[in-house]
Design a protein around this motif. Structure first.
Motif, mmCIF file in Angstrom:
data_model
loop_
_atom_site.group_PDB
_atom_site.id
_atom_site.type_symbol
_atom_site.label_atom_id
_atom_site.label_comp_id
_atom_site.label_asym_id
_atom_site.label_seq_id
_atom_site.Cartn_x
_atom_site.Cartn_y
_atom_site.Cartn_z
ATOM 1 N N GLU A 128 0.839 -1.190 0.000
ATOM 2 C CA GLU A 128 0.000 0.000 0.000
ATOM 3 C C GLU A 128 0.877 1.244 0.000
ATOM 4 O OE1 GLU A 128 -2.012 -0.576 3.621
ATOM 5 O OE2 GLU A 128 -3.301 -2.147 2.847
ATOM 6 N N ASP A 129 0.650 2.134 -0.955
ATOM 7 C CA ASP A 129 1.395 3.391 -0.964
ATOM 8 C C ASP A 129 0.707 4.396 -0.046
ATOM 9 O OD1 ASP A 129 -0.796 3.682 -2.656
ATOM 10 O OD2 ASP A 129 0.173 5.297 -3.758
ATOM 11 N N LEU A 130 1.280 5.566 0.064
ATOM 12 C CA LEU A 130 0.758 6.571 0.984
ATOM 13 C C LEU A 130 -0.653 7.020 0.621
ATOM 14 C CD1 LEU A 130 3.908 8.788 1.482
ATOM 15 C CD2 LEU A 130 2.933 7.152 3.082
ATOM 16 N N ALA A 131 -0.928 7.184 -0.672
ATOM 17 C CA ALA A 131 -2.255 7.653 -1.078
ATOM 18 C C ALA A 131 -3.327 6.608 -0.767
ATOM 19 C CB ALA A 131 -2.258 7.991 -2.562
ATOM 20 N N LEU A 132 -3.036 5.351 -1.048
ATOM 21 C CA LEU A 132 -3.997 4.296 -0.756
ATOM 22 C C LEU A 132 -4.230 4.164 0.743
ATOM 23 C CD1 LEU A 132 -5.784 1.968 -1.700
ATOM 24 C CD2 LEU A 132 -3.771 0.497 -1.571
ATOM 25 N N ARG A 133 -3.166 4.259 1.516
ATOM 26 C CA ARG A 133 -3.298 4.183 2.975
ATOM 27 C C ARG A 133 -4.147 5.352 3.491
ATOM 28 N NH1 ARG A 133 -3.605 0.328 6.420
ATOM 29 N NH2 ARG A 133 -2.623 0.793 8.387
ATOM 30 N N GLY A 134 -3.934 6.537 2.923
ATOM 31 C CA GLY A 134 -4.739 7.692 3.303
ATOM 32 C C GLY A 134 -6.207 7.482 2.964
ATOM 33 N N LYS A 135 -6.499 6.910 1.788
ATOM 34 C CA LYS A 135 -7.886 6.641 1.417
ATOM 35 C C LYS A 135 -8.539 5.658 2.377
ATOM 36 C CE LYS A 135 -7.812 7.370 -3.553
ATOM 37 N NZ LYS A 135 -7.931 6.696 -4.852
ATOM 38 N N MET A 136 -7.774 4.663 2.809
ATOM 39 C CA MET A 136 -8.328 3.684 3.745
ATOM 40 C C MET A 136 -8.676 4.339 5.075
ATOM 41 S SD MET A 136 -5.828 0.491 2.864
ATOM 42 C CE MET A 136 -6.301 -0.434 4.296
ATOM 43 N N ILE A 137 -7.816 5.216 5.548
ATOM 44 C CA ILE A 137 -8.091 5.901 6.817
ATOM 45 C C ILE A 137 -9.289 6.829 6.663
ATOM 46 C CG2 ILE A 137 -7.176 7.590 8.454
ATOM 47 C CD1 ILE A 137 -4.424 6.334 7.987
ATOM 48 N N ILE A 138 -9.374 7.537 5.539
ATOM 49 C CA ILE A 138 -10.494 8.448 5.299
ATOM 50 C C ILE A 138 -11.806 7.684 5.231
ATOM 51 C CG2 ILE A 138 -11.525 9.993 3.588
ATOM 52 C CD1 ILE A 138 -8.628 10.880 2.970
ATOM 53 N N SER A 139 -11.797 6.510 4.620
ATOM 54 C CA SER A 139 -13.040 5.742 4.521
ATOM 55 C C SER A 139 -13.519 5.263 5.882
ATOM 56 C CB SER A 139 -12.854 4.555 3.583
ATOM 57 O OG SER A 139 -12.016 3.584 4.171
#
Length: 191
Positions: A128-139
Motif C-alpha cells: 500500500e502506498d501513501l495515497a492508498l493508505r490515506g484513502k483507507m483511513i479516510i473511509s
C-alpha cells in the motif's frame, strides 16, 4: 565519496552501482527484487522488497547529487584549505560541505518529493502506498483534510490508534467538550 576516490577498487563498484541503478526504471528494479529473487528461492516479503528497491534507487540518485555538489566547489577552495593545514575530514566538514550544501539543497528537495511520488510504484508488488493508505483511513473516519495534512504524524504515531478508533462501533471520535457544545446548539429550547 567512493566515486570521488582515486582508488580504483572503490571507484569502479560505486560507479557501476550508480550507473546501473540510474539507467534502469524503478519498476524493473522492484520486479527484479520481488519476483527475481523469488526465482532464486530467496523469499523476500513485499514490504521488504519495496523498501530495498526504494532505498537502492534513491541512494544512487542522492549519491550523484552529493557528488555533483562537491565537484561544483572550485579547486581553489580545496587548495586554500590545504594551505591552512587542514586534514581531509576537516576540509570536507568546514570548507567543502557548507558550500556544497548550497548547491545540493534544491535537487535534494526535488529528490525527496520524488521519493513520495515513486512510492506509488510499490503498489504493483502489493504494497500500500501513501495515497492508498490515506484513502483507507479516510473511509473509516471521514476526515480527509486532517489525514492528508497530517499524514506524516499518522504514519509514525497515530495510524494504528486511528484505525482502532475508526473500526470501533459508533460515531467518529469527538472530544467530550465538543459533544456538549454541539448538543446545546441543537437541543430544542423549551418555552
Amino acid at each position: 565519496m567512493c566515486r570521488l576516490s582515486r582508488i580504483a577498487w572503490l571507484r569502479w563498484p560505486a560507479t557501476w552501482y550508480v550507473e546501473a541503478v540510474r539507467n534502469t526504471p524503478l519498476l524493473v528494479q522492484l520486479f527484479f527484487i520481488y519476483f527475481g529473487l523469488g526465482q532464486l528461492s530467496i523469499d523476500v516479503p513485499n514490504y521488504l522488497a519495496a523498501l530495498i528497491g526504494l532505498v537502492l534507487n534513491n541512494g544512487a540518485y542522492l549519491t550523484e547529487i552529493v557528488r555533483a555538489g562537491i565537484e561544483a566547489i572550485p579547486k581553489s577552495q580545496h587548495d586554500a584549505s590545504v594551505s591552512l593545514g587542514m586534514s581531509y575530514p576537516q576540509r570536507m566538514r568546514h570548507v567543502i560541505f557548507p558550500q556544497a550544501f548550497r548547491v545540493i539543497y534544491p535537487p535534494l528537495g526535488n529528490q525527496f518529493v520524488g521519493i513520495i511520488l515513486f512510492s506509488s510504484l510499490v503498489s504493483v508488488i502489493a504494497v500500500e502506498d501513501l495515497a492508498l493508505r490515506g484513502k483507507m483511513i479516510i473511509s473509516r473516519n471521514f476526515r480527509s483534510f486532517e489525514t492528508y495534512i497530517v499524514r506524516d504524524r499518522h504514519v509514525r504515531r497515530d495510524d494504528a490508534h486511528d484505525l482502532r478508533r475508526a473500526e470501533a462501533p459508533g460515531p467518529p471520535h469527538v472530544p467530550a467538550g465538543r459533544l456538549r457544545w454541539a448538543a446545546s446548539r441543537i437541543s430544542p429550547k423549551t418555552s
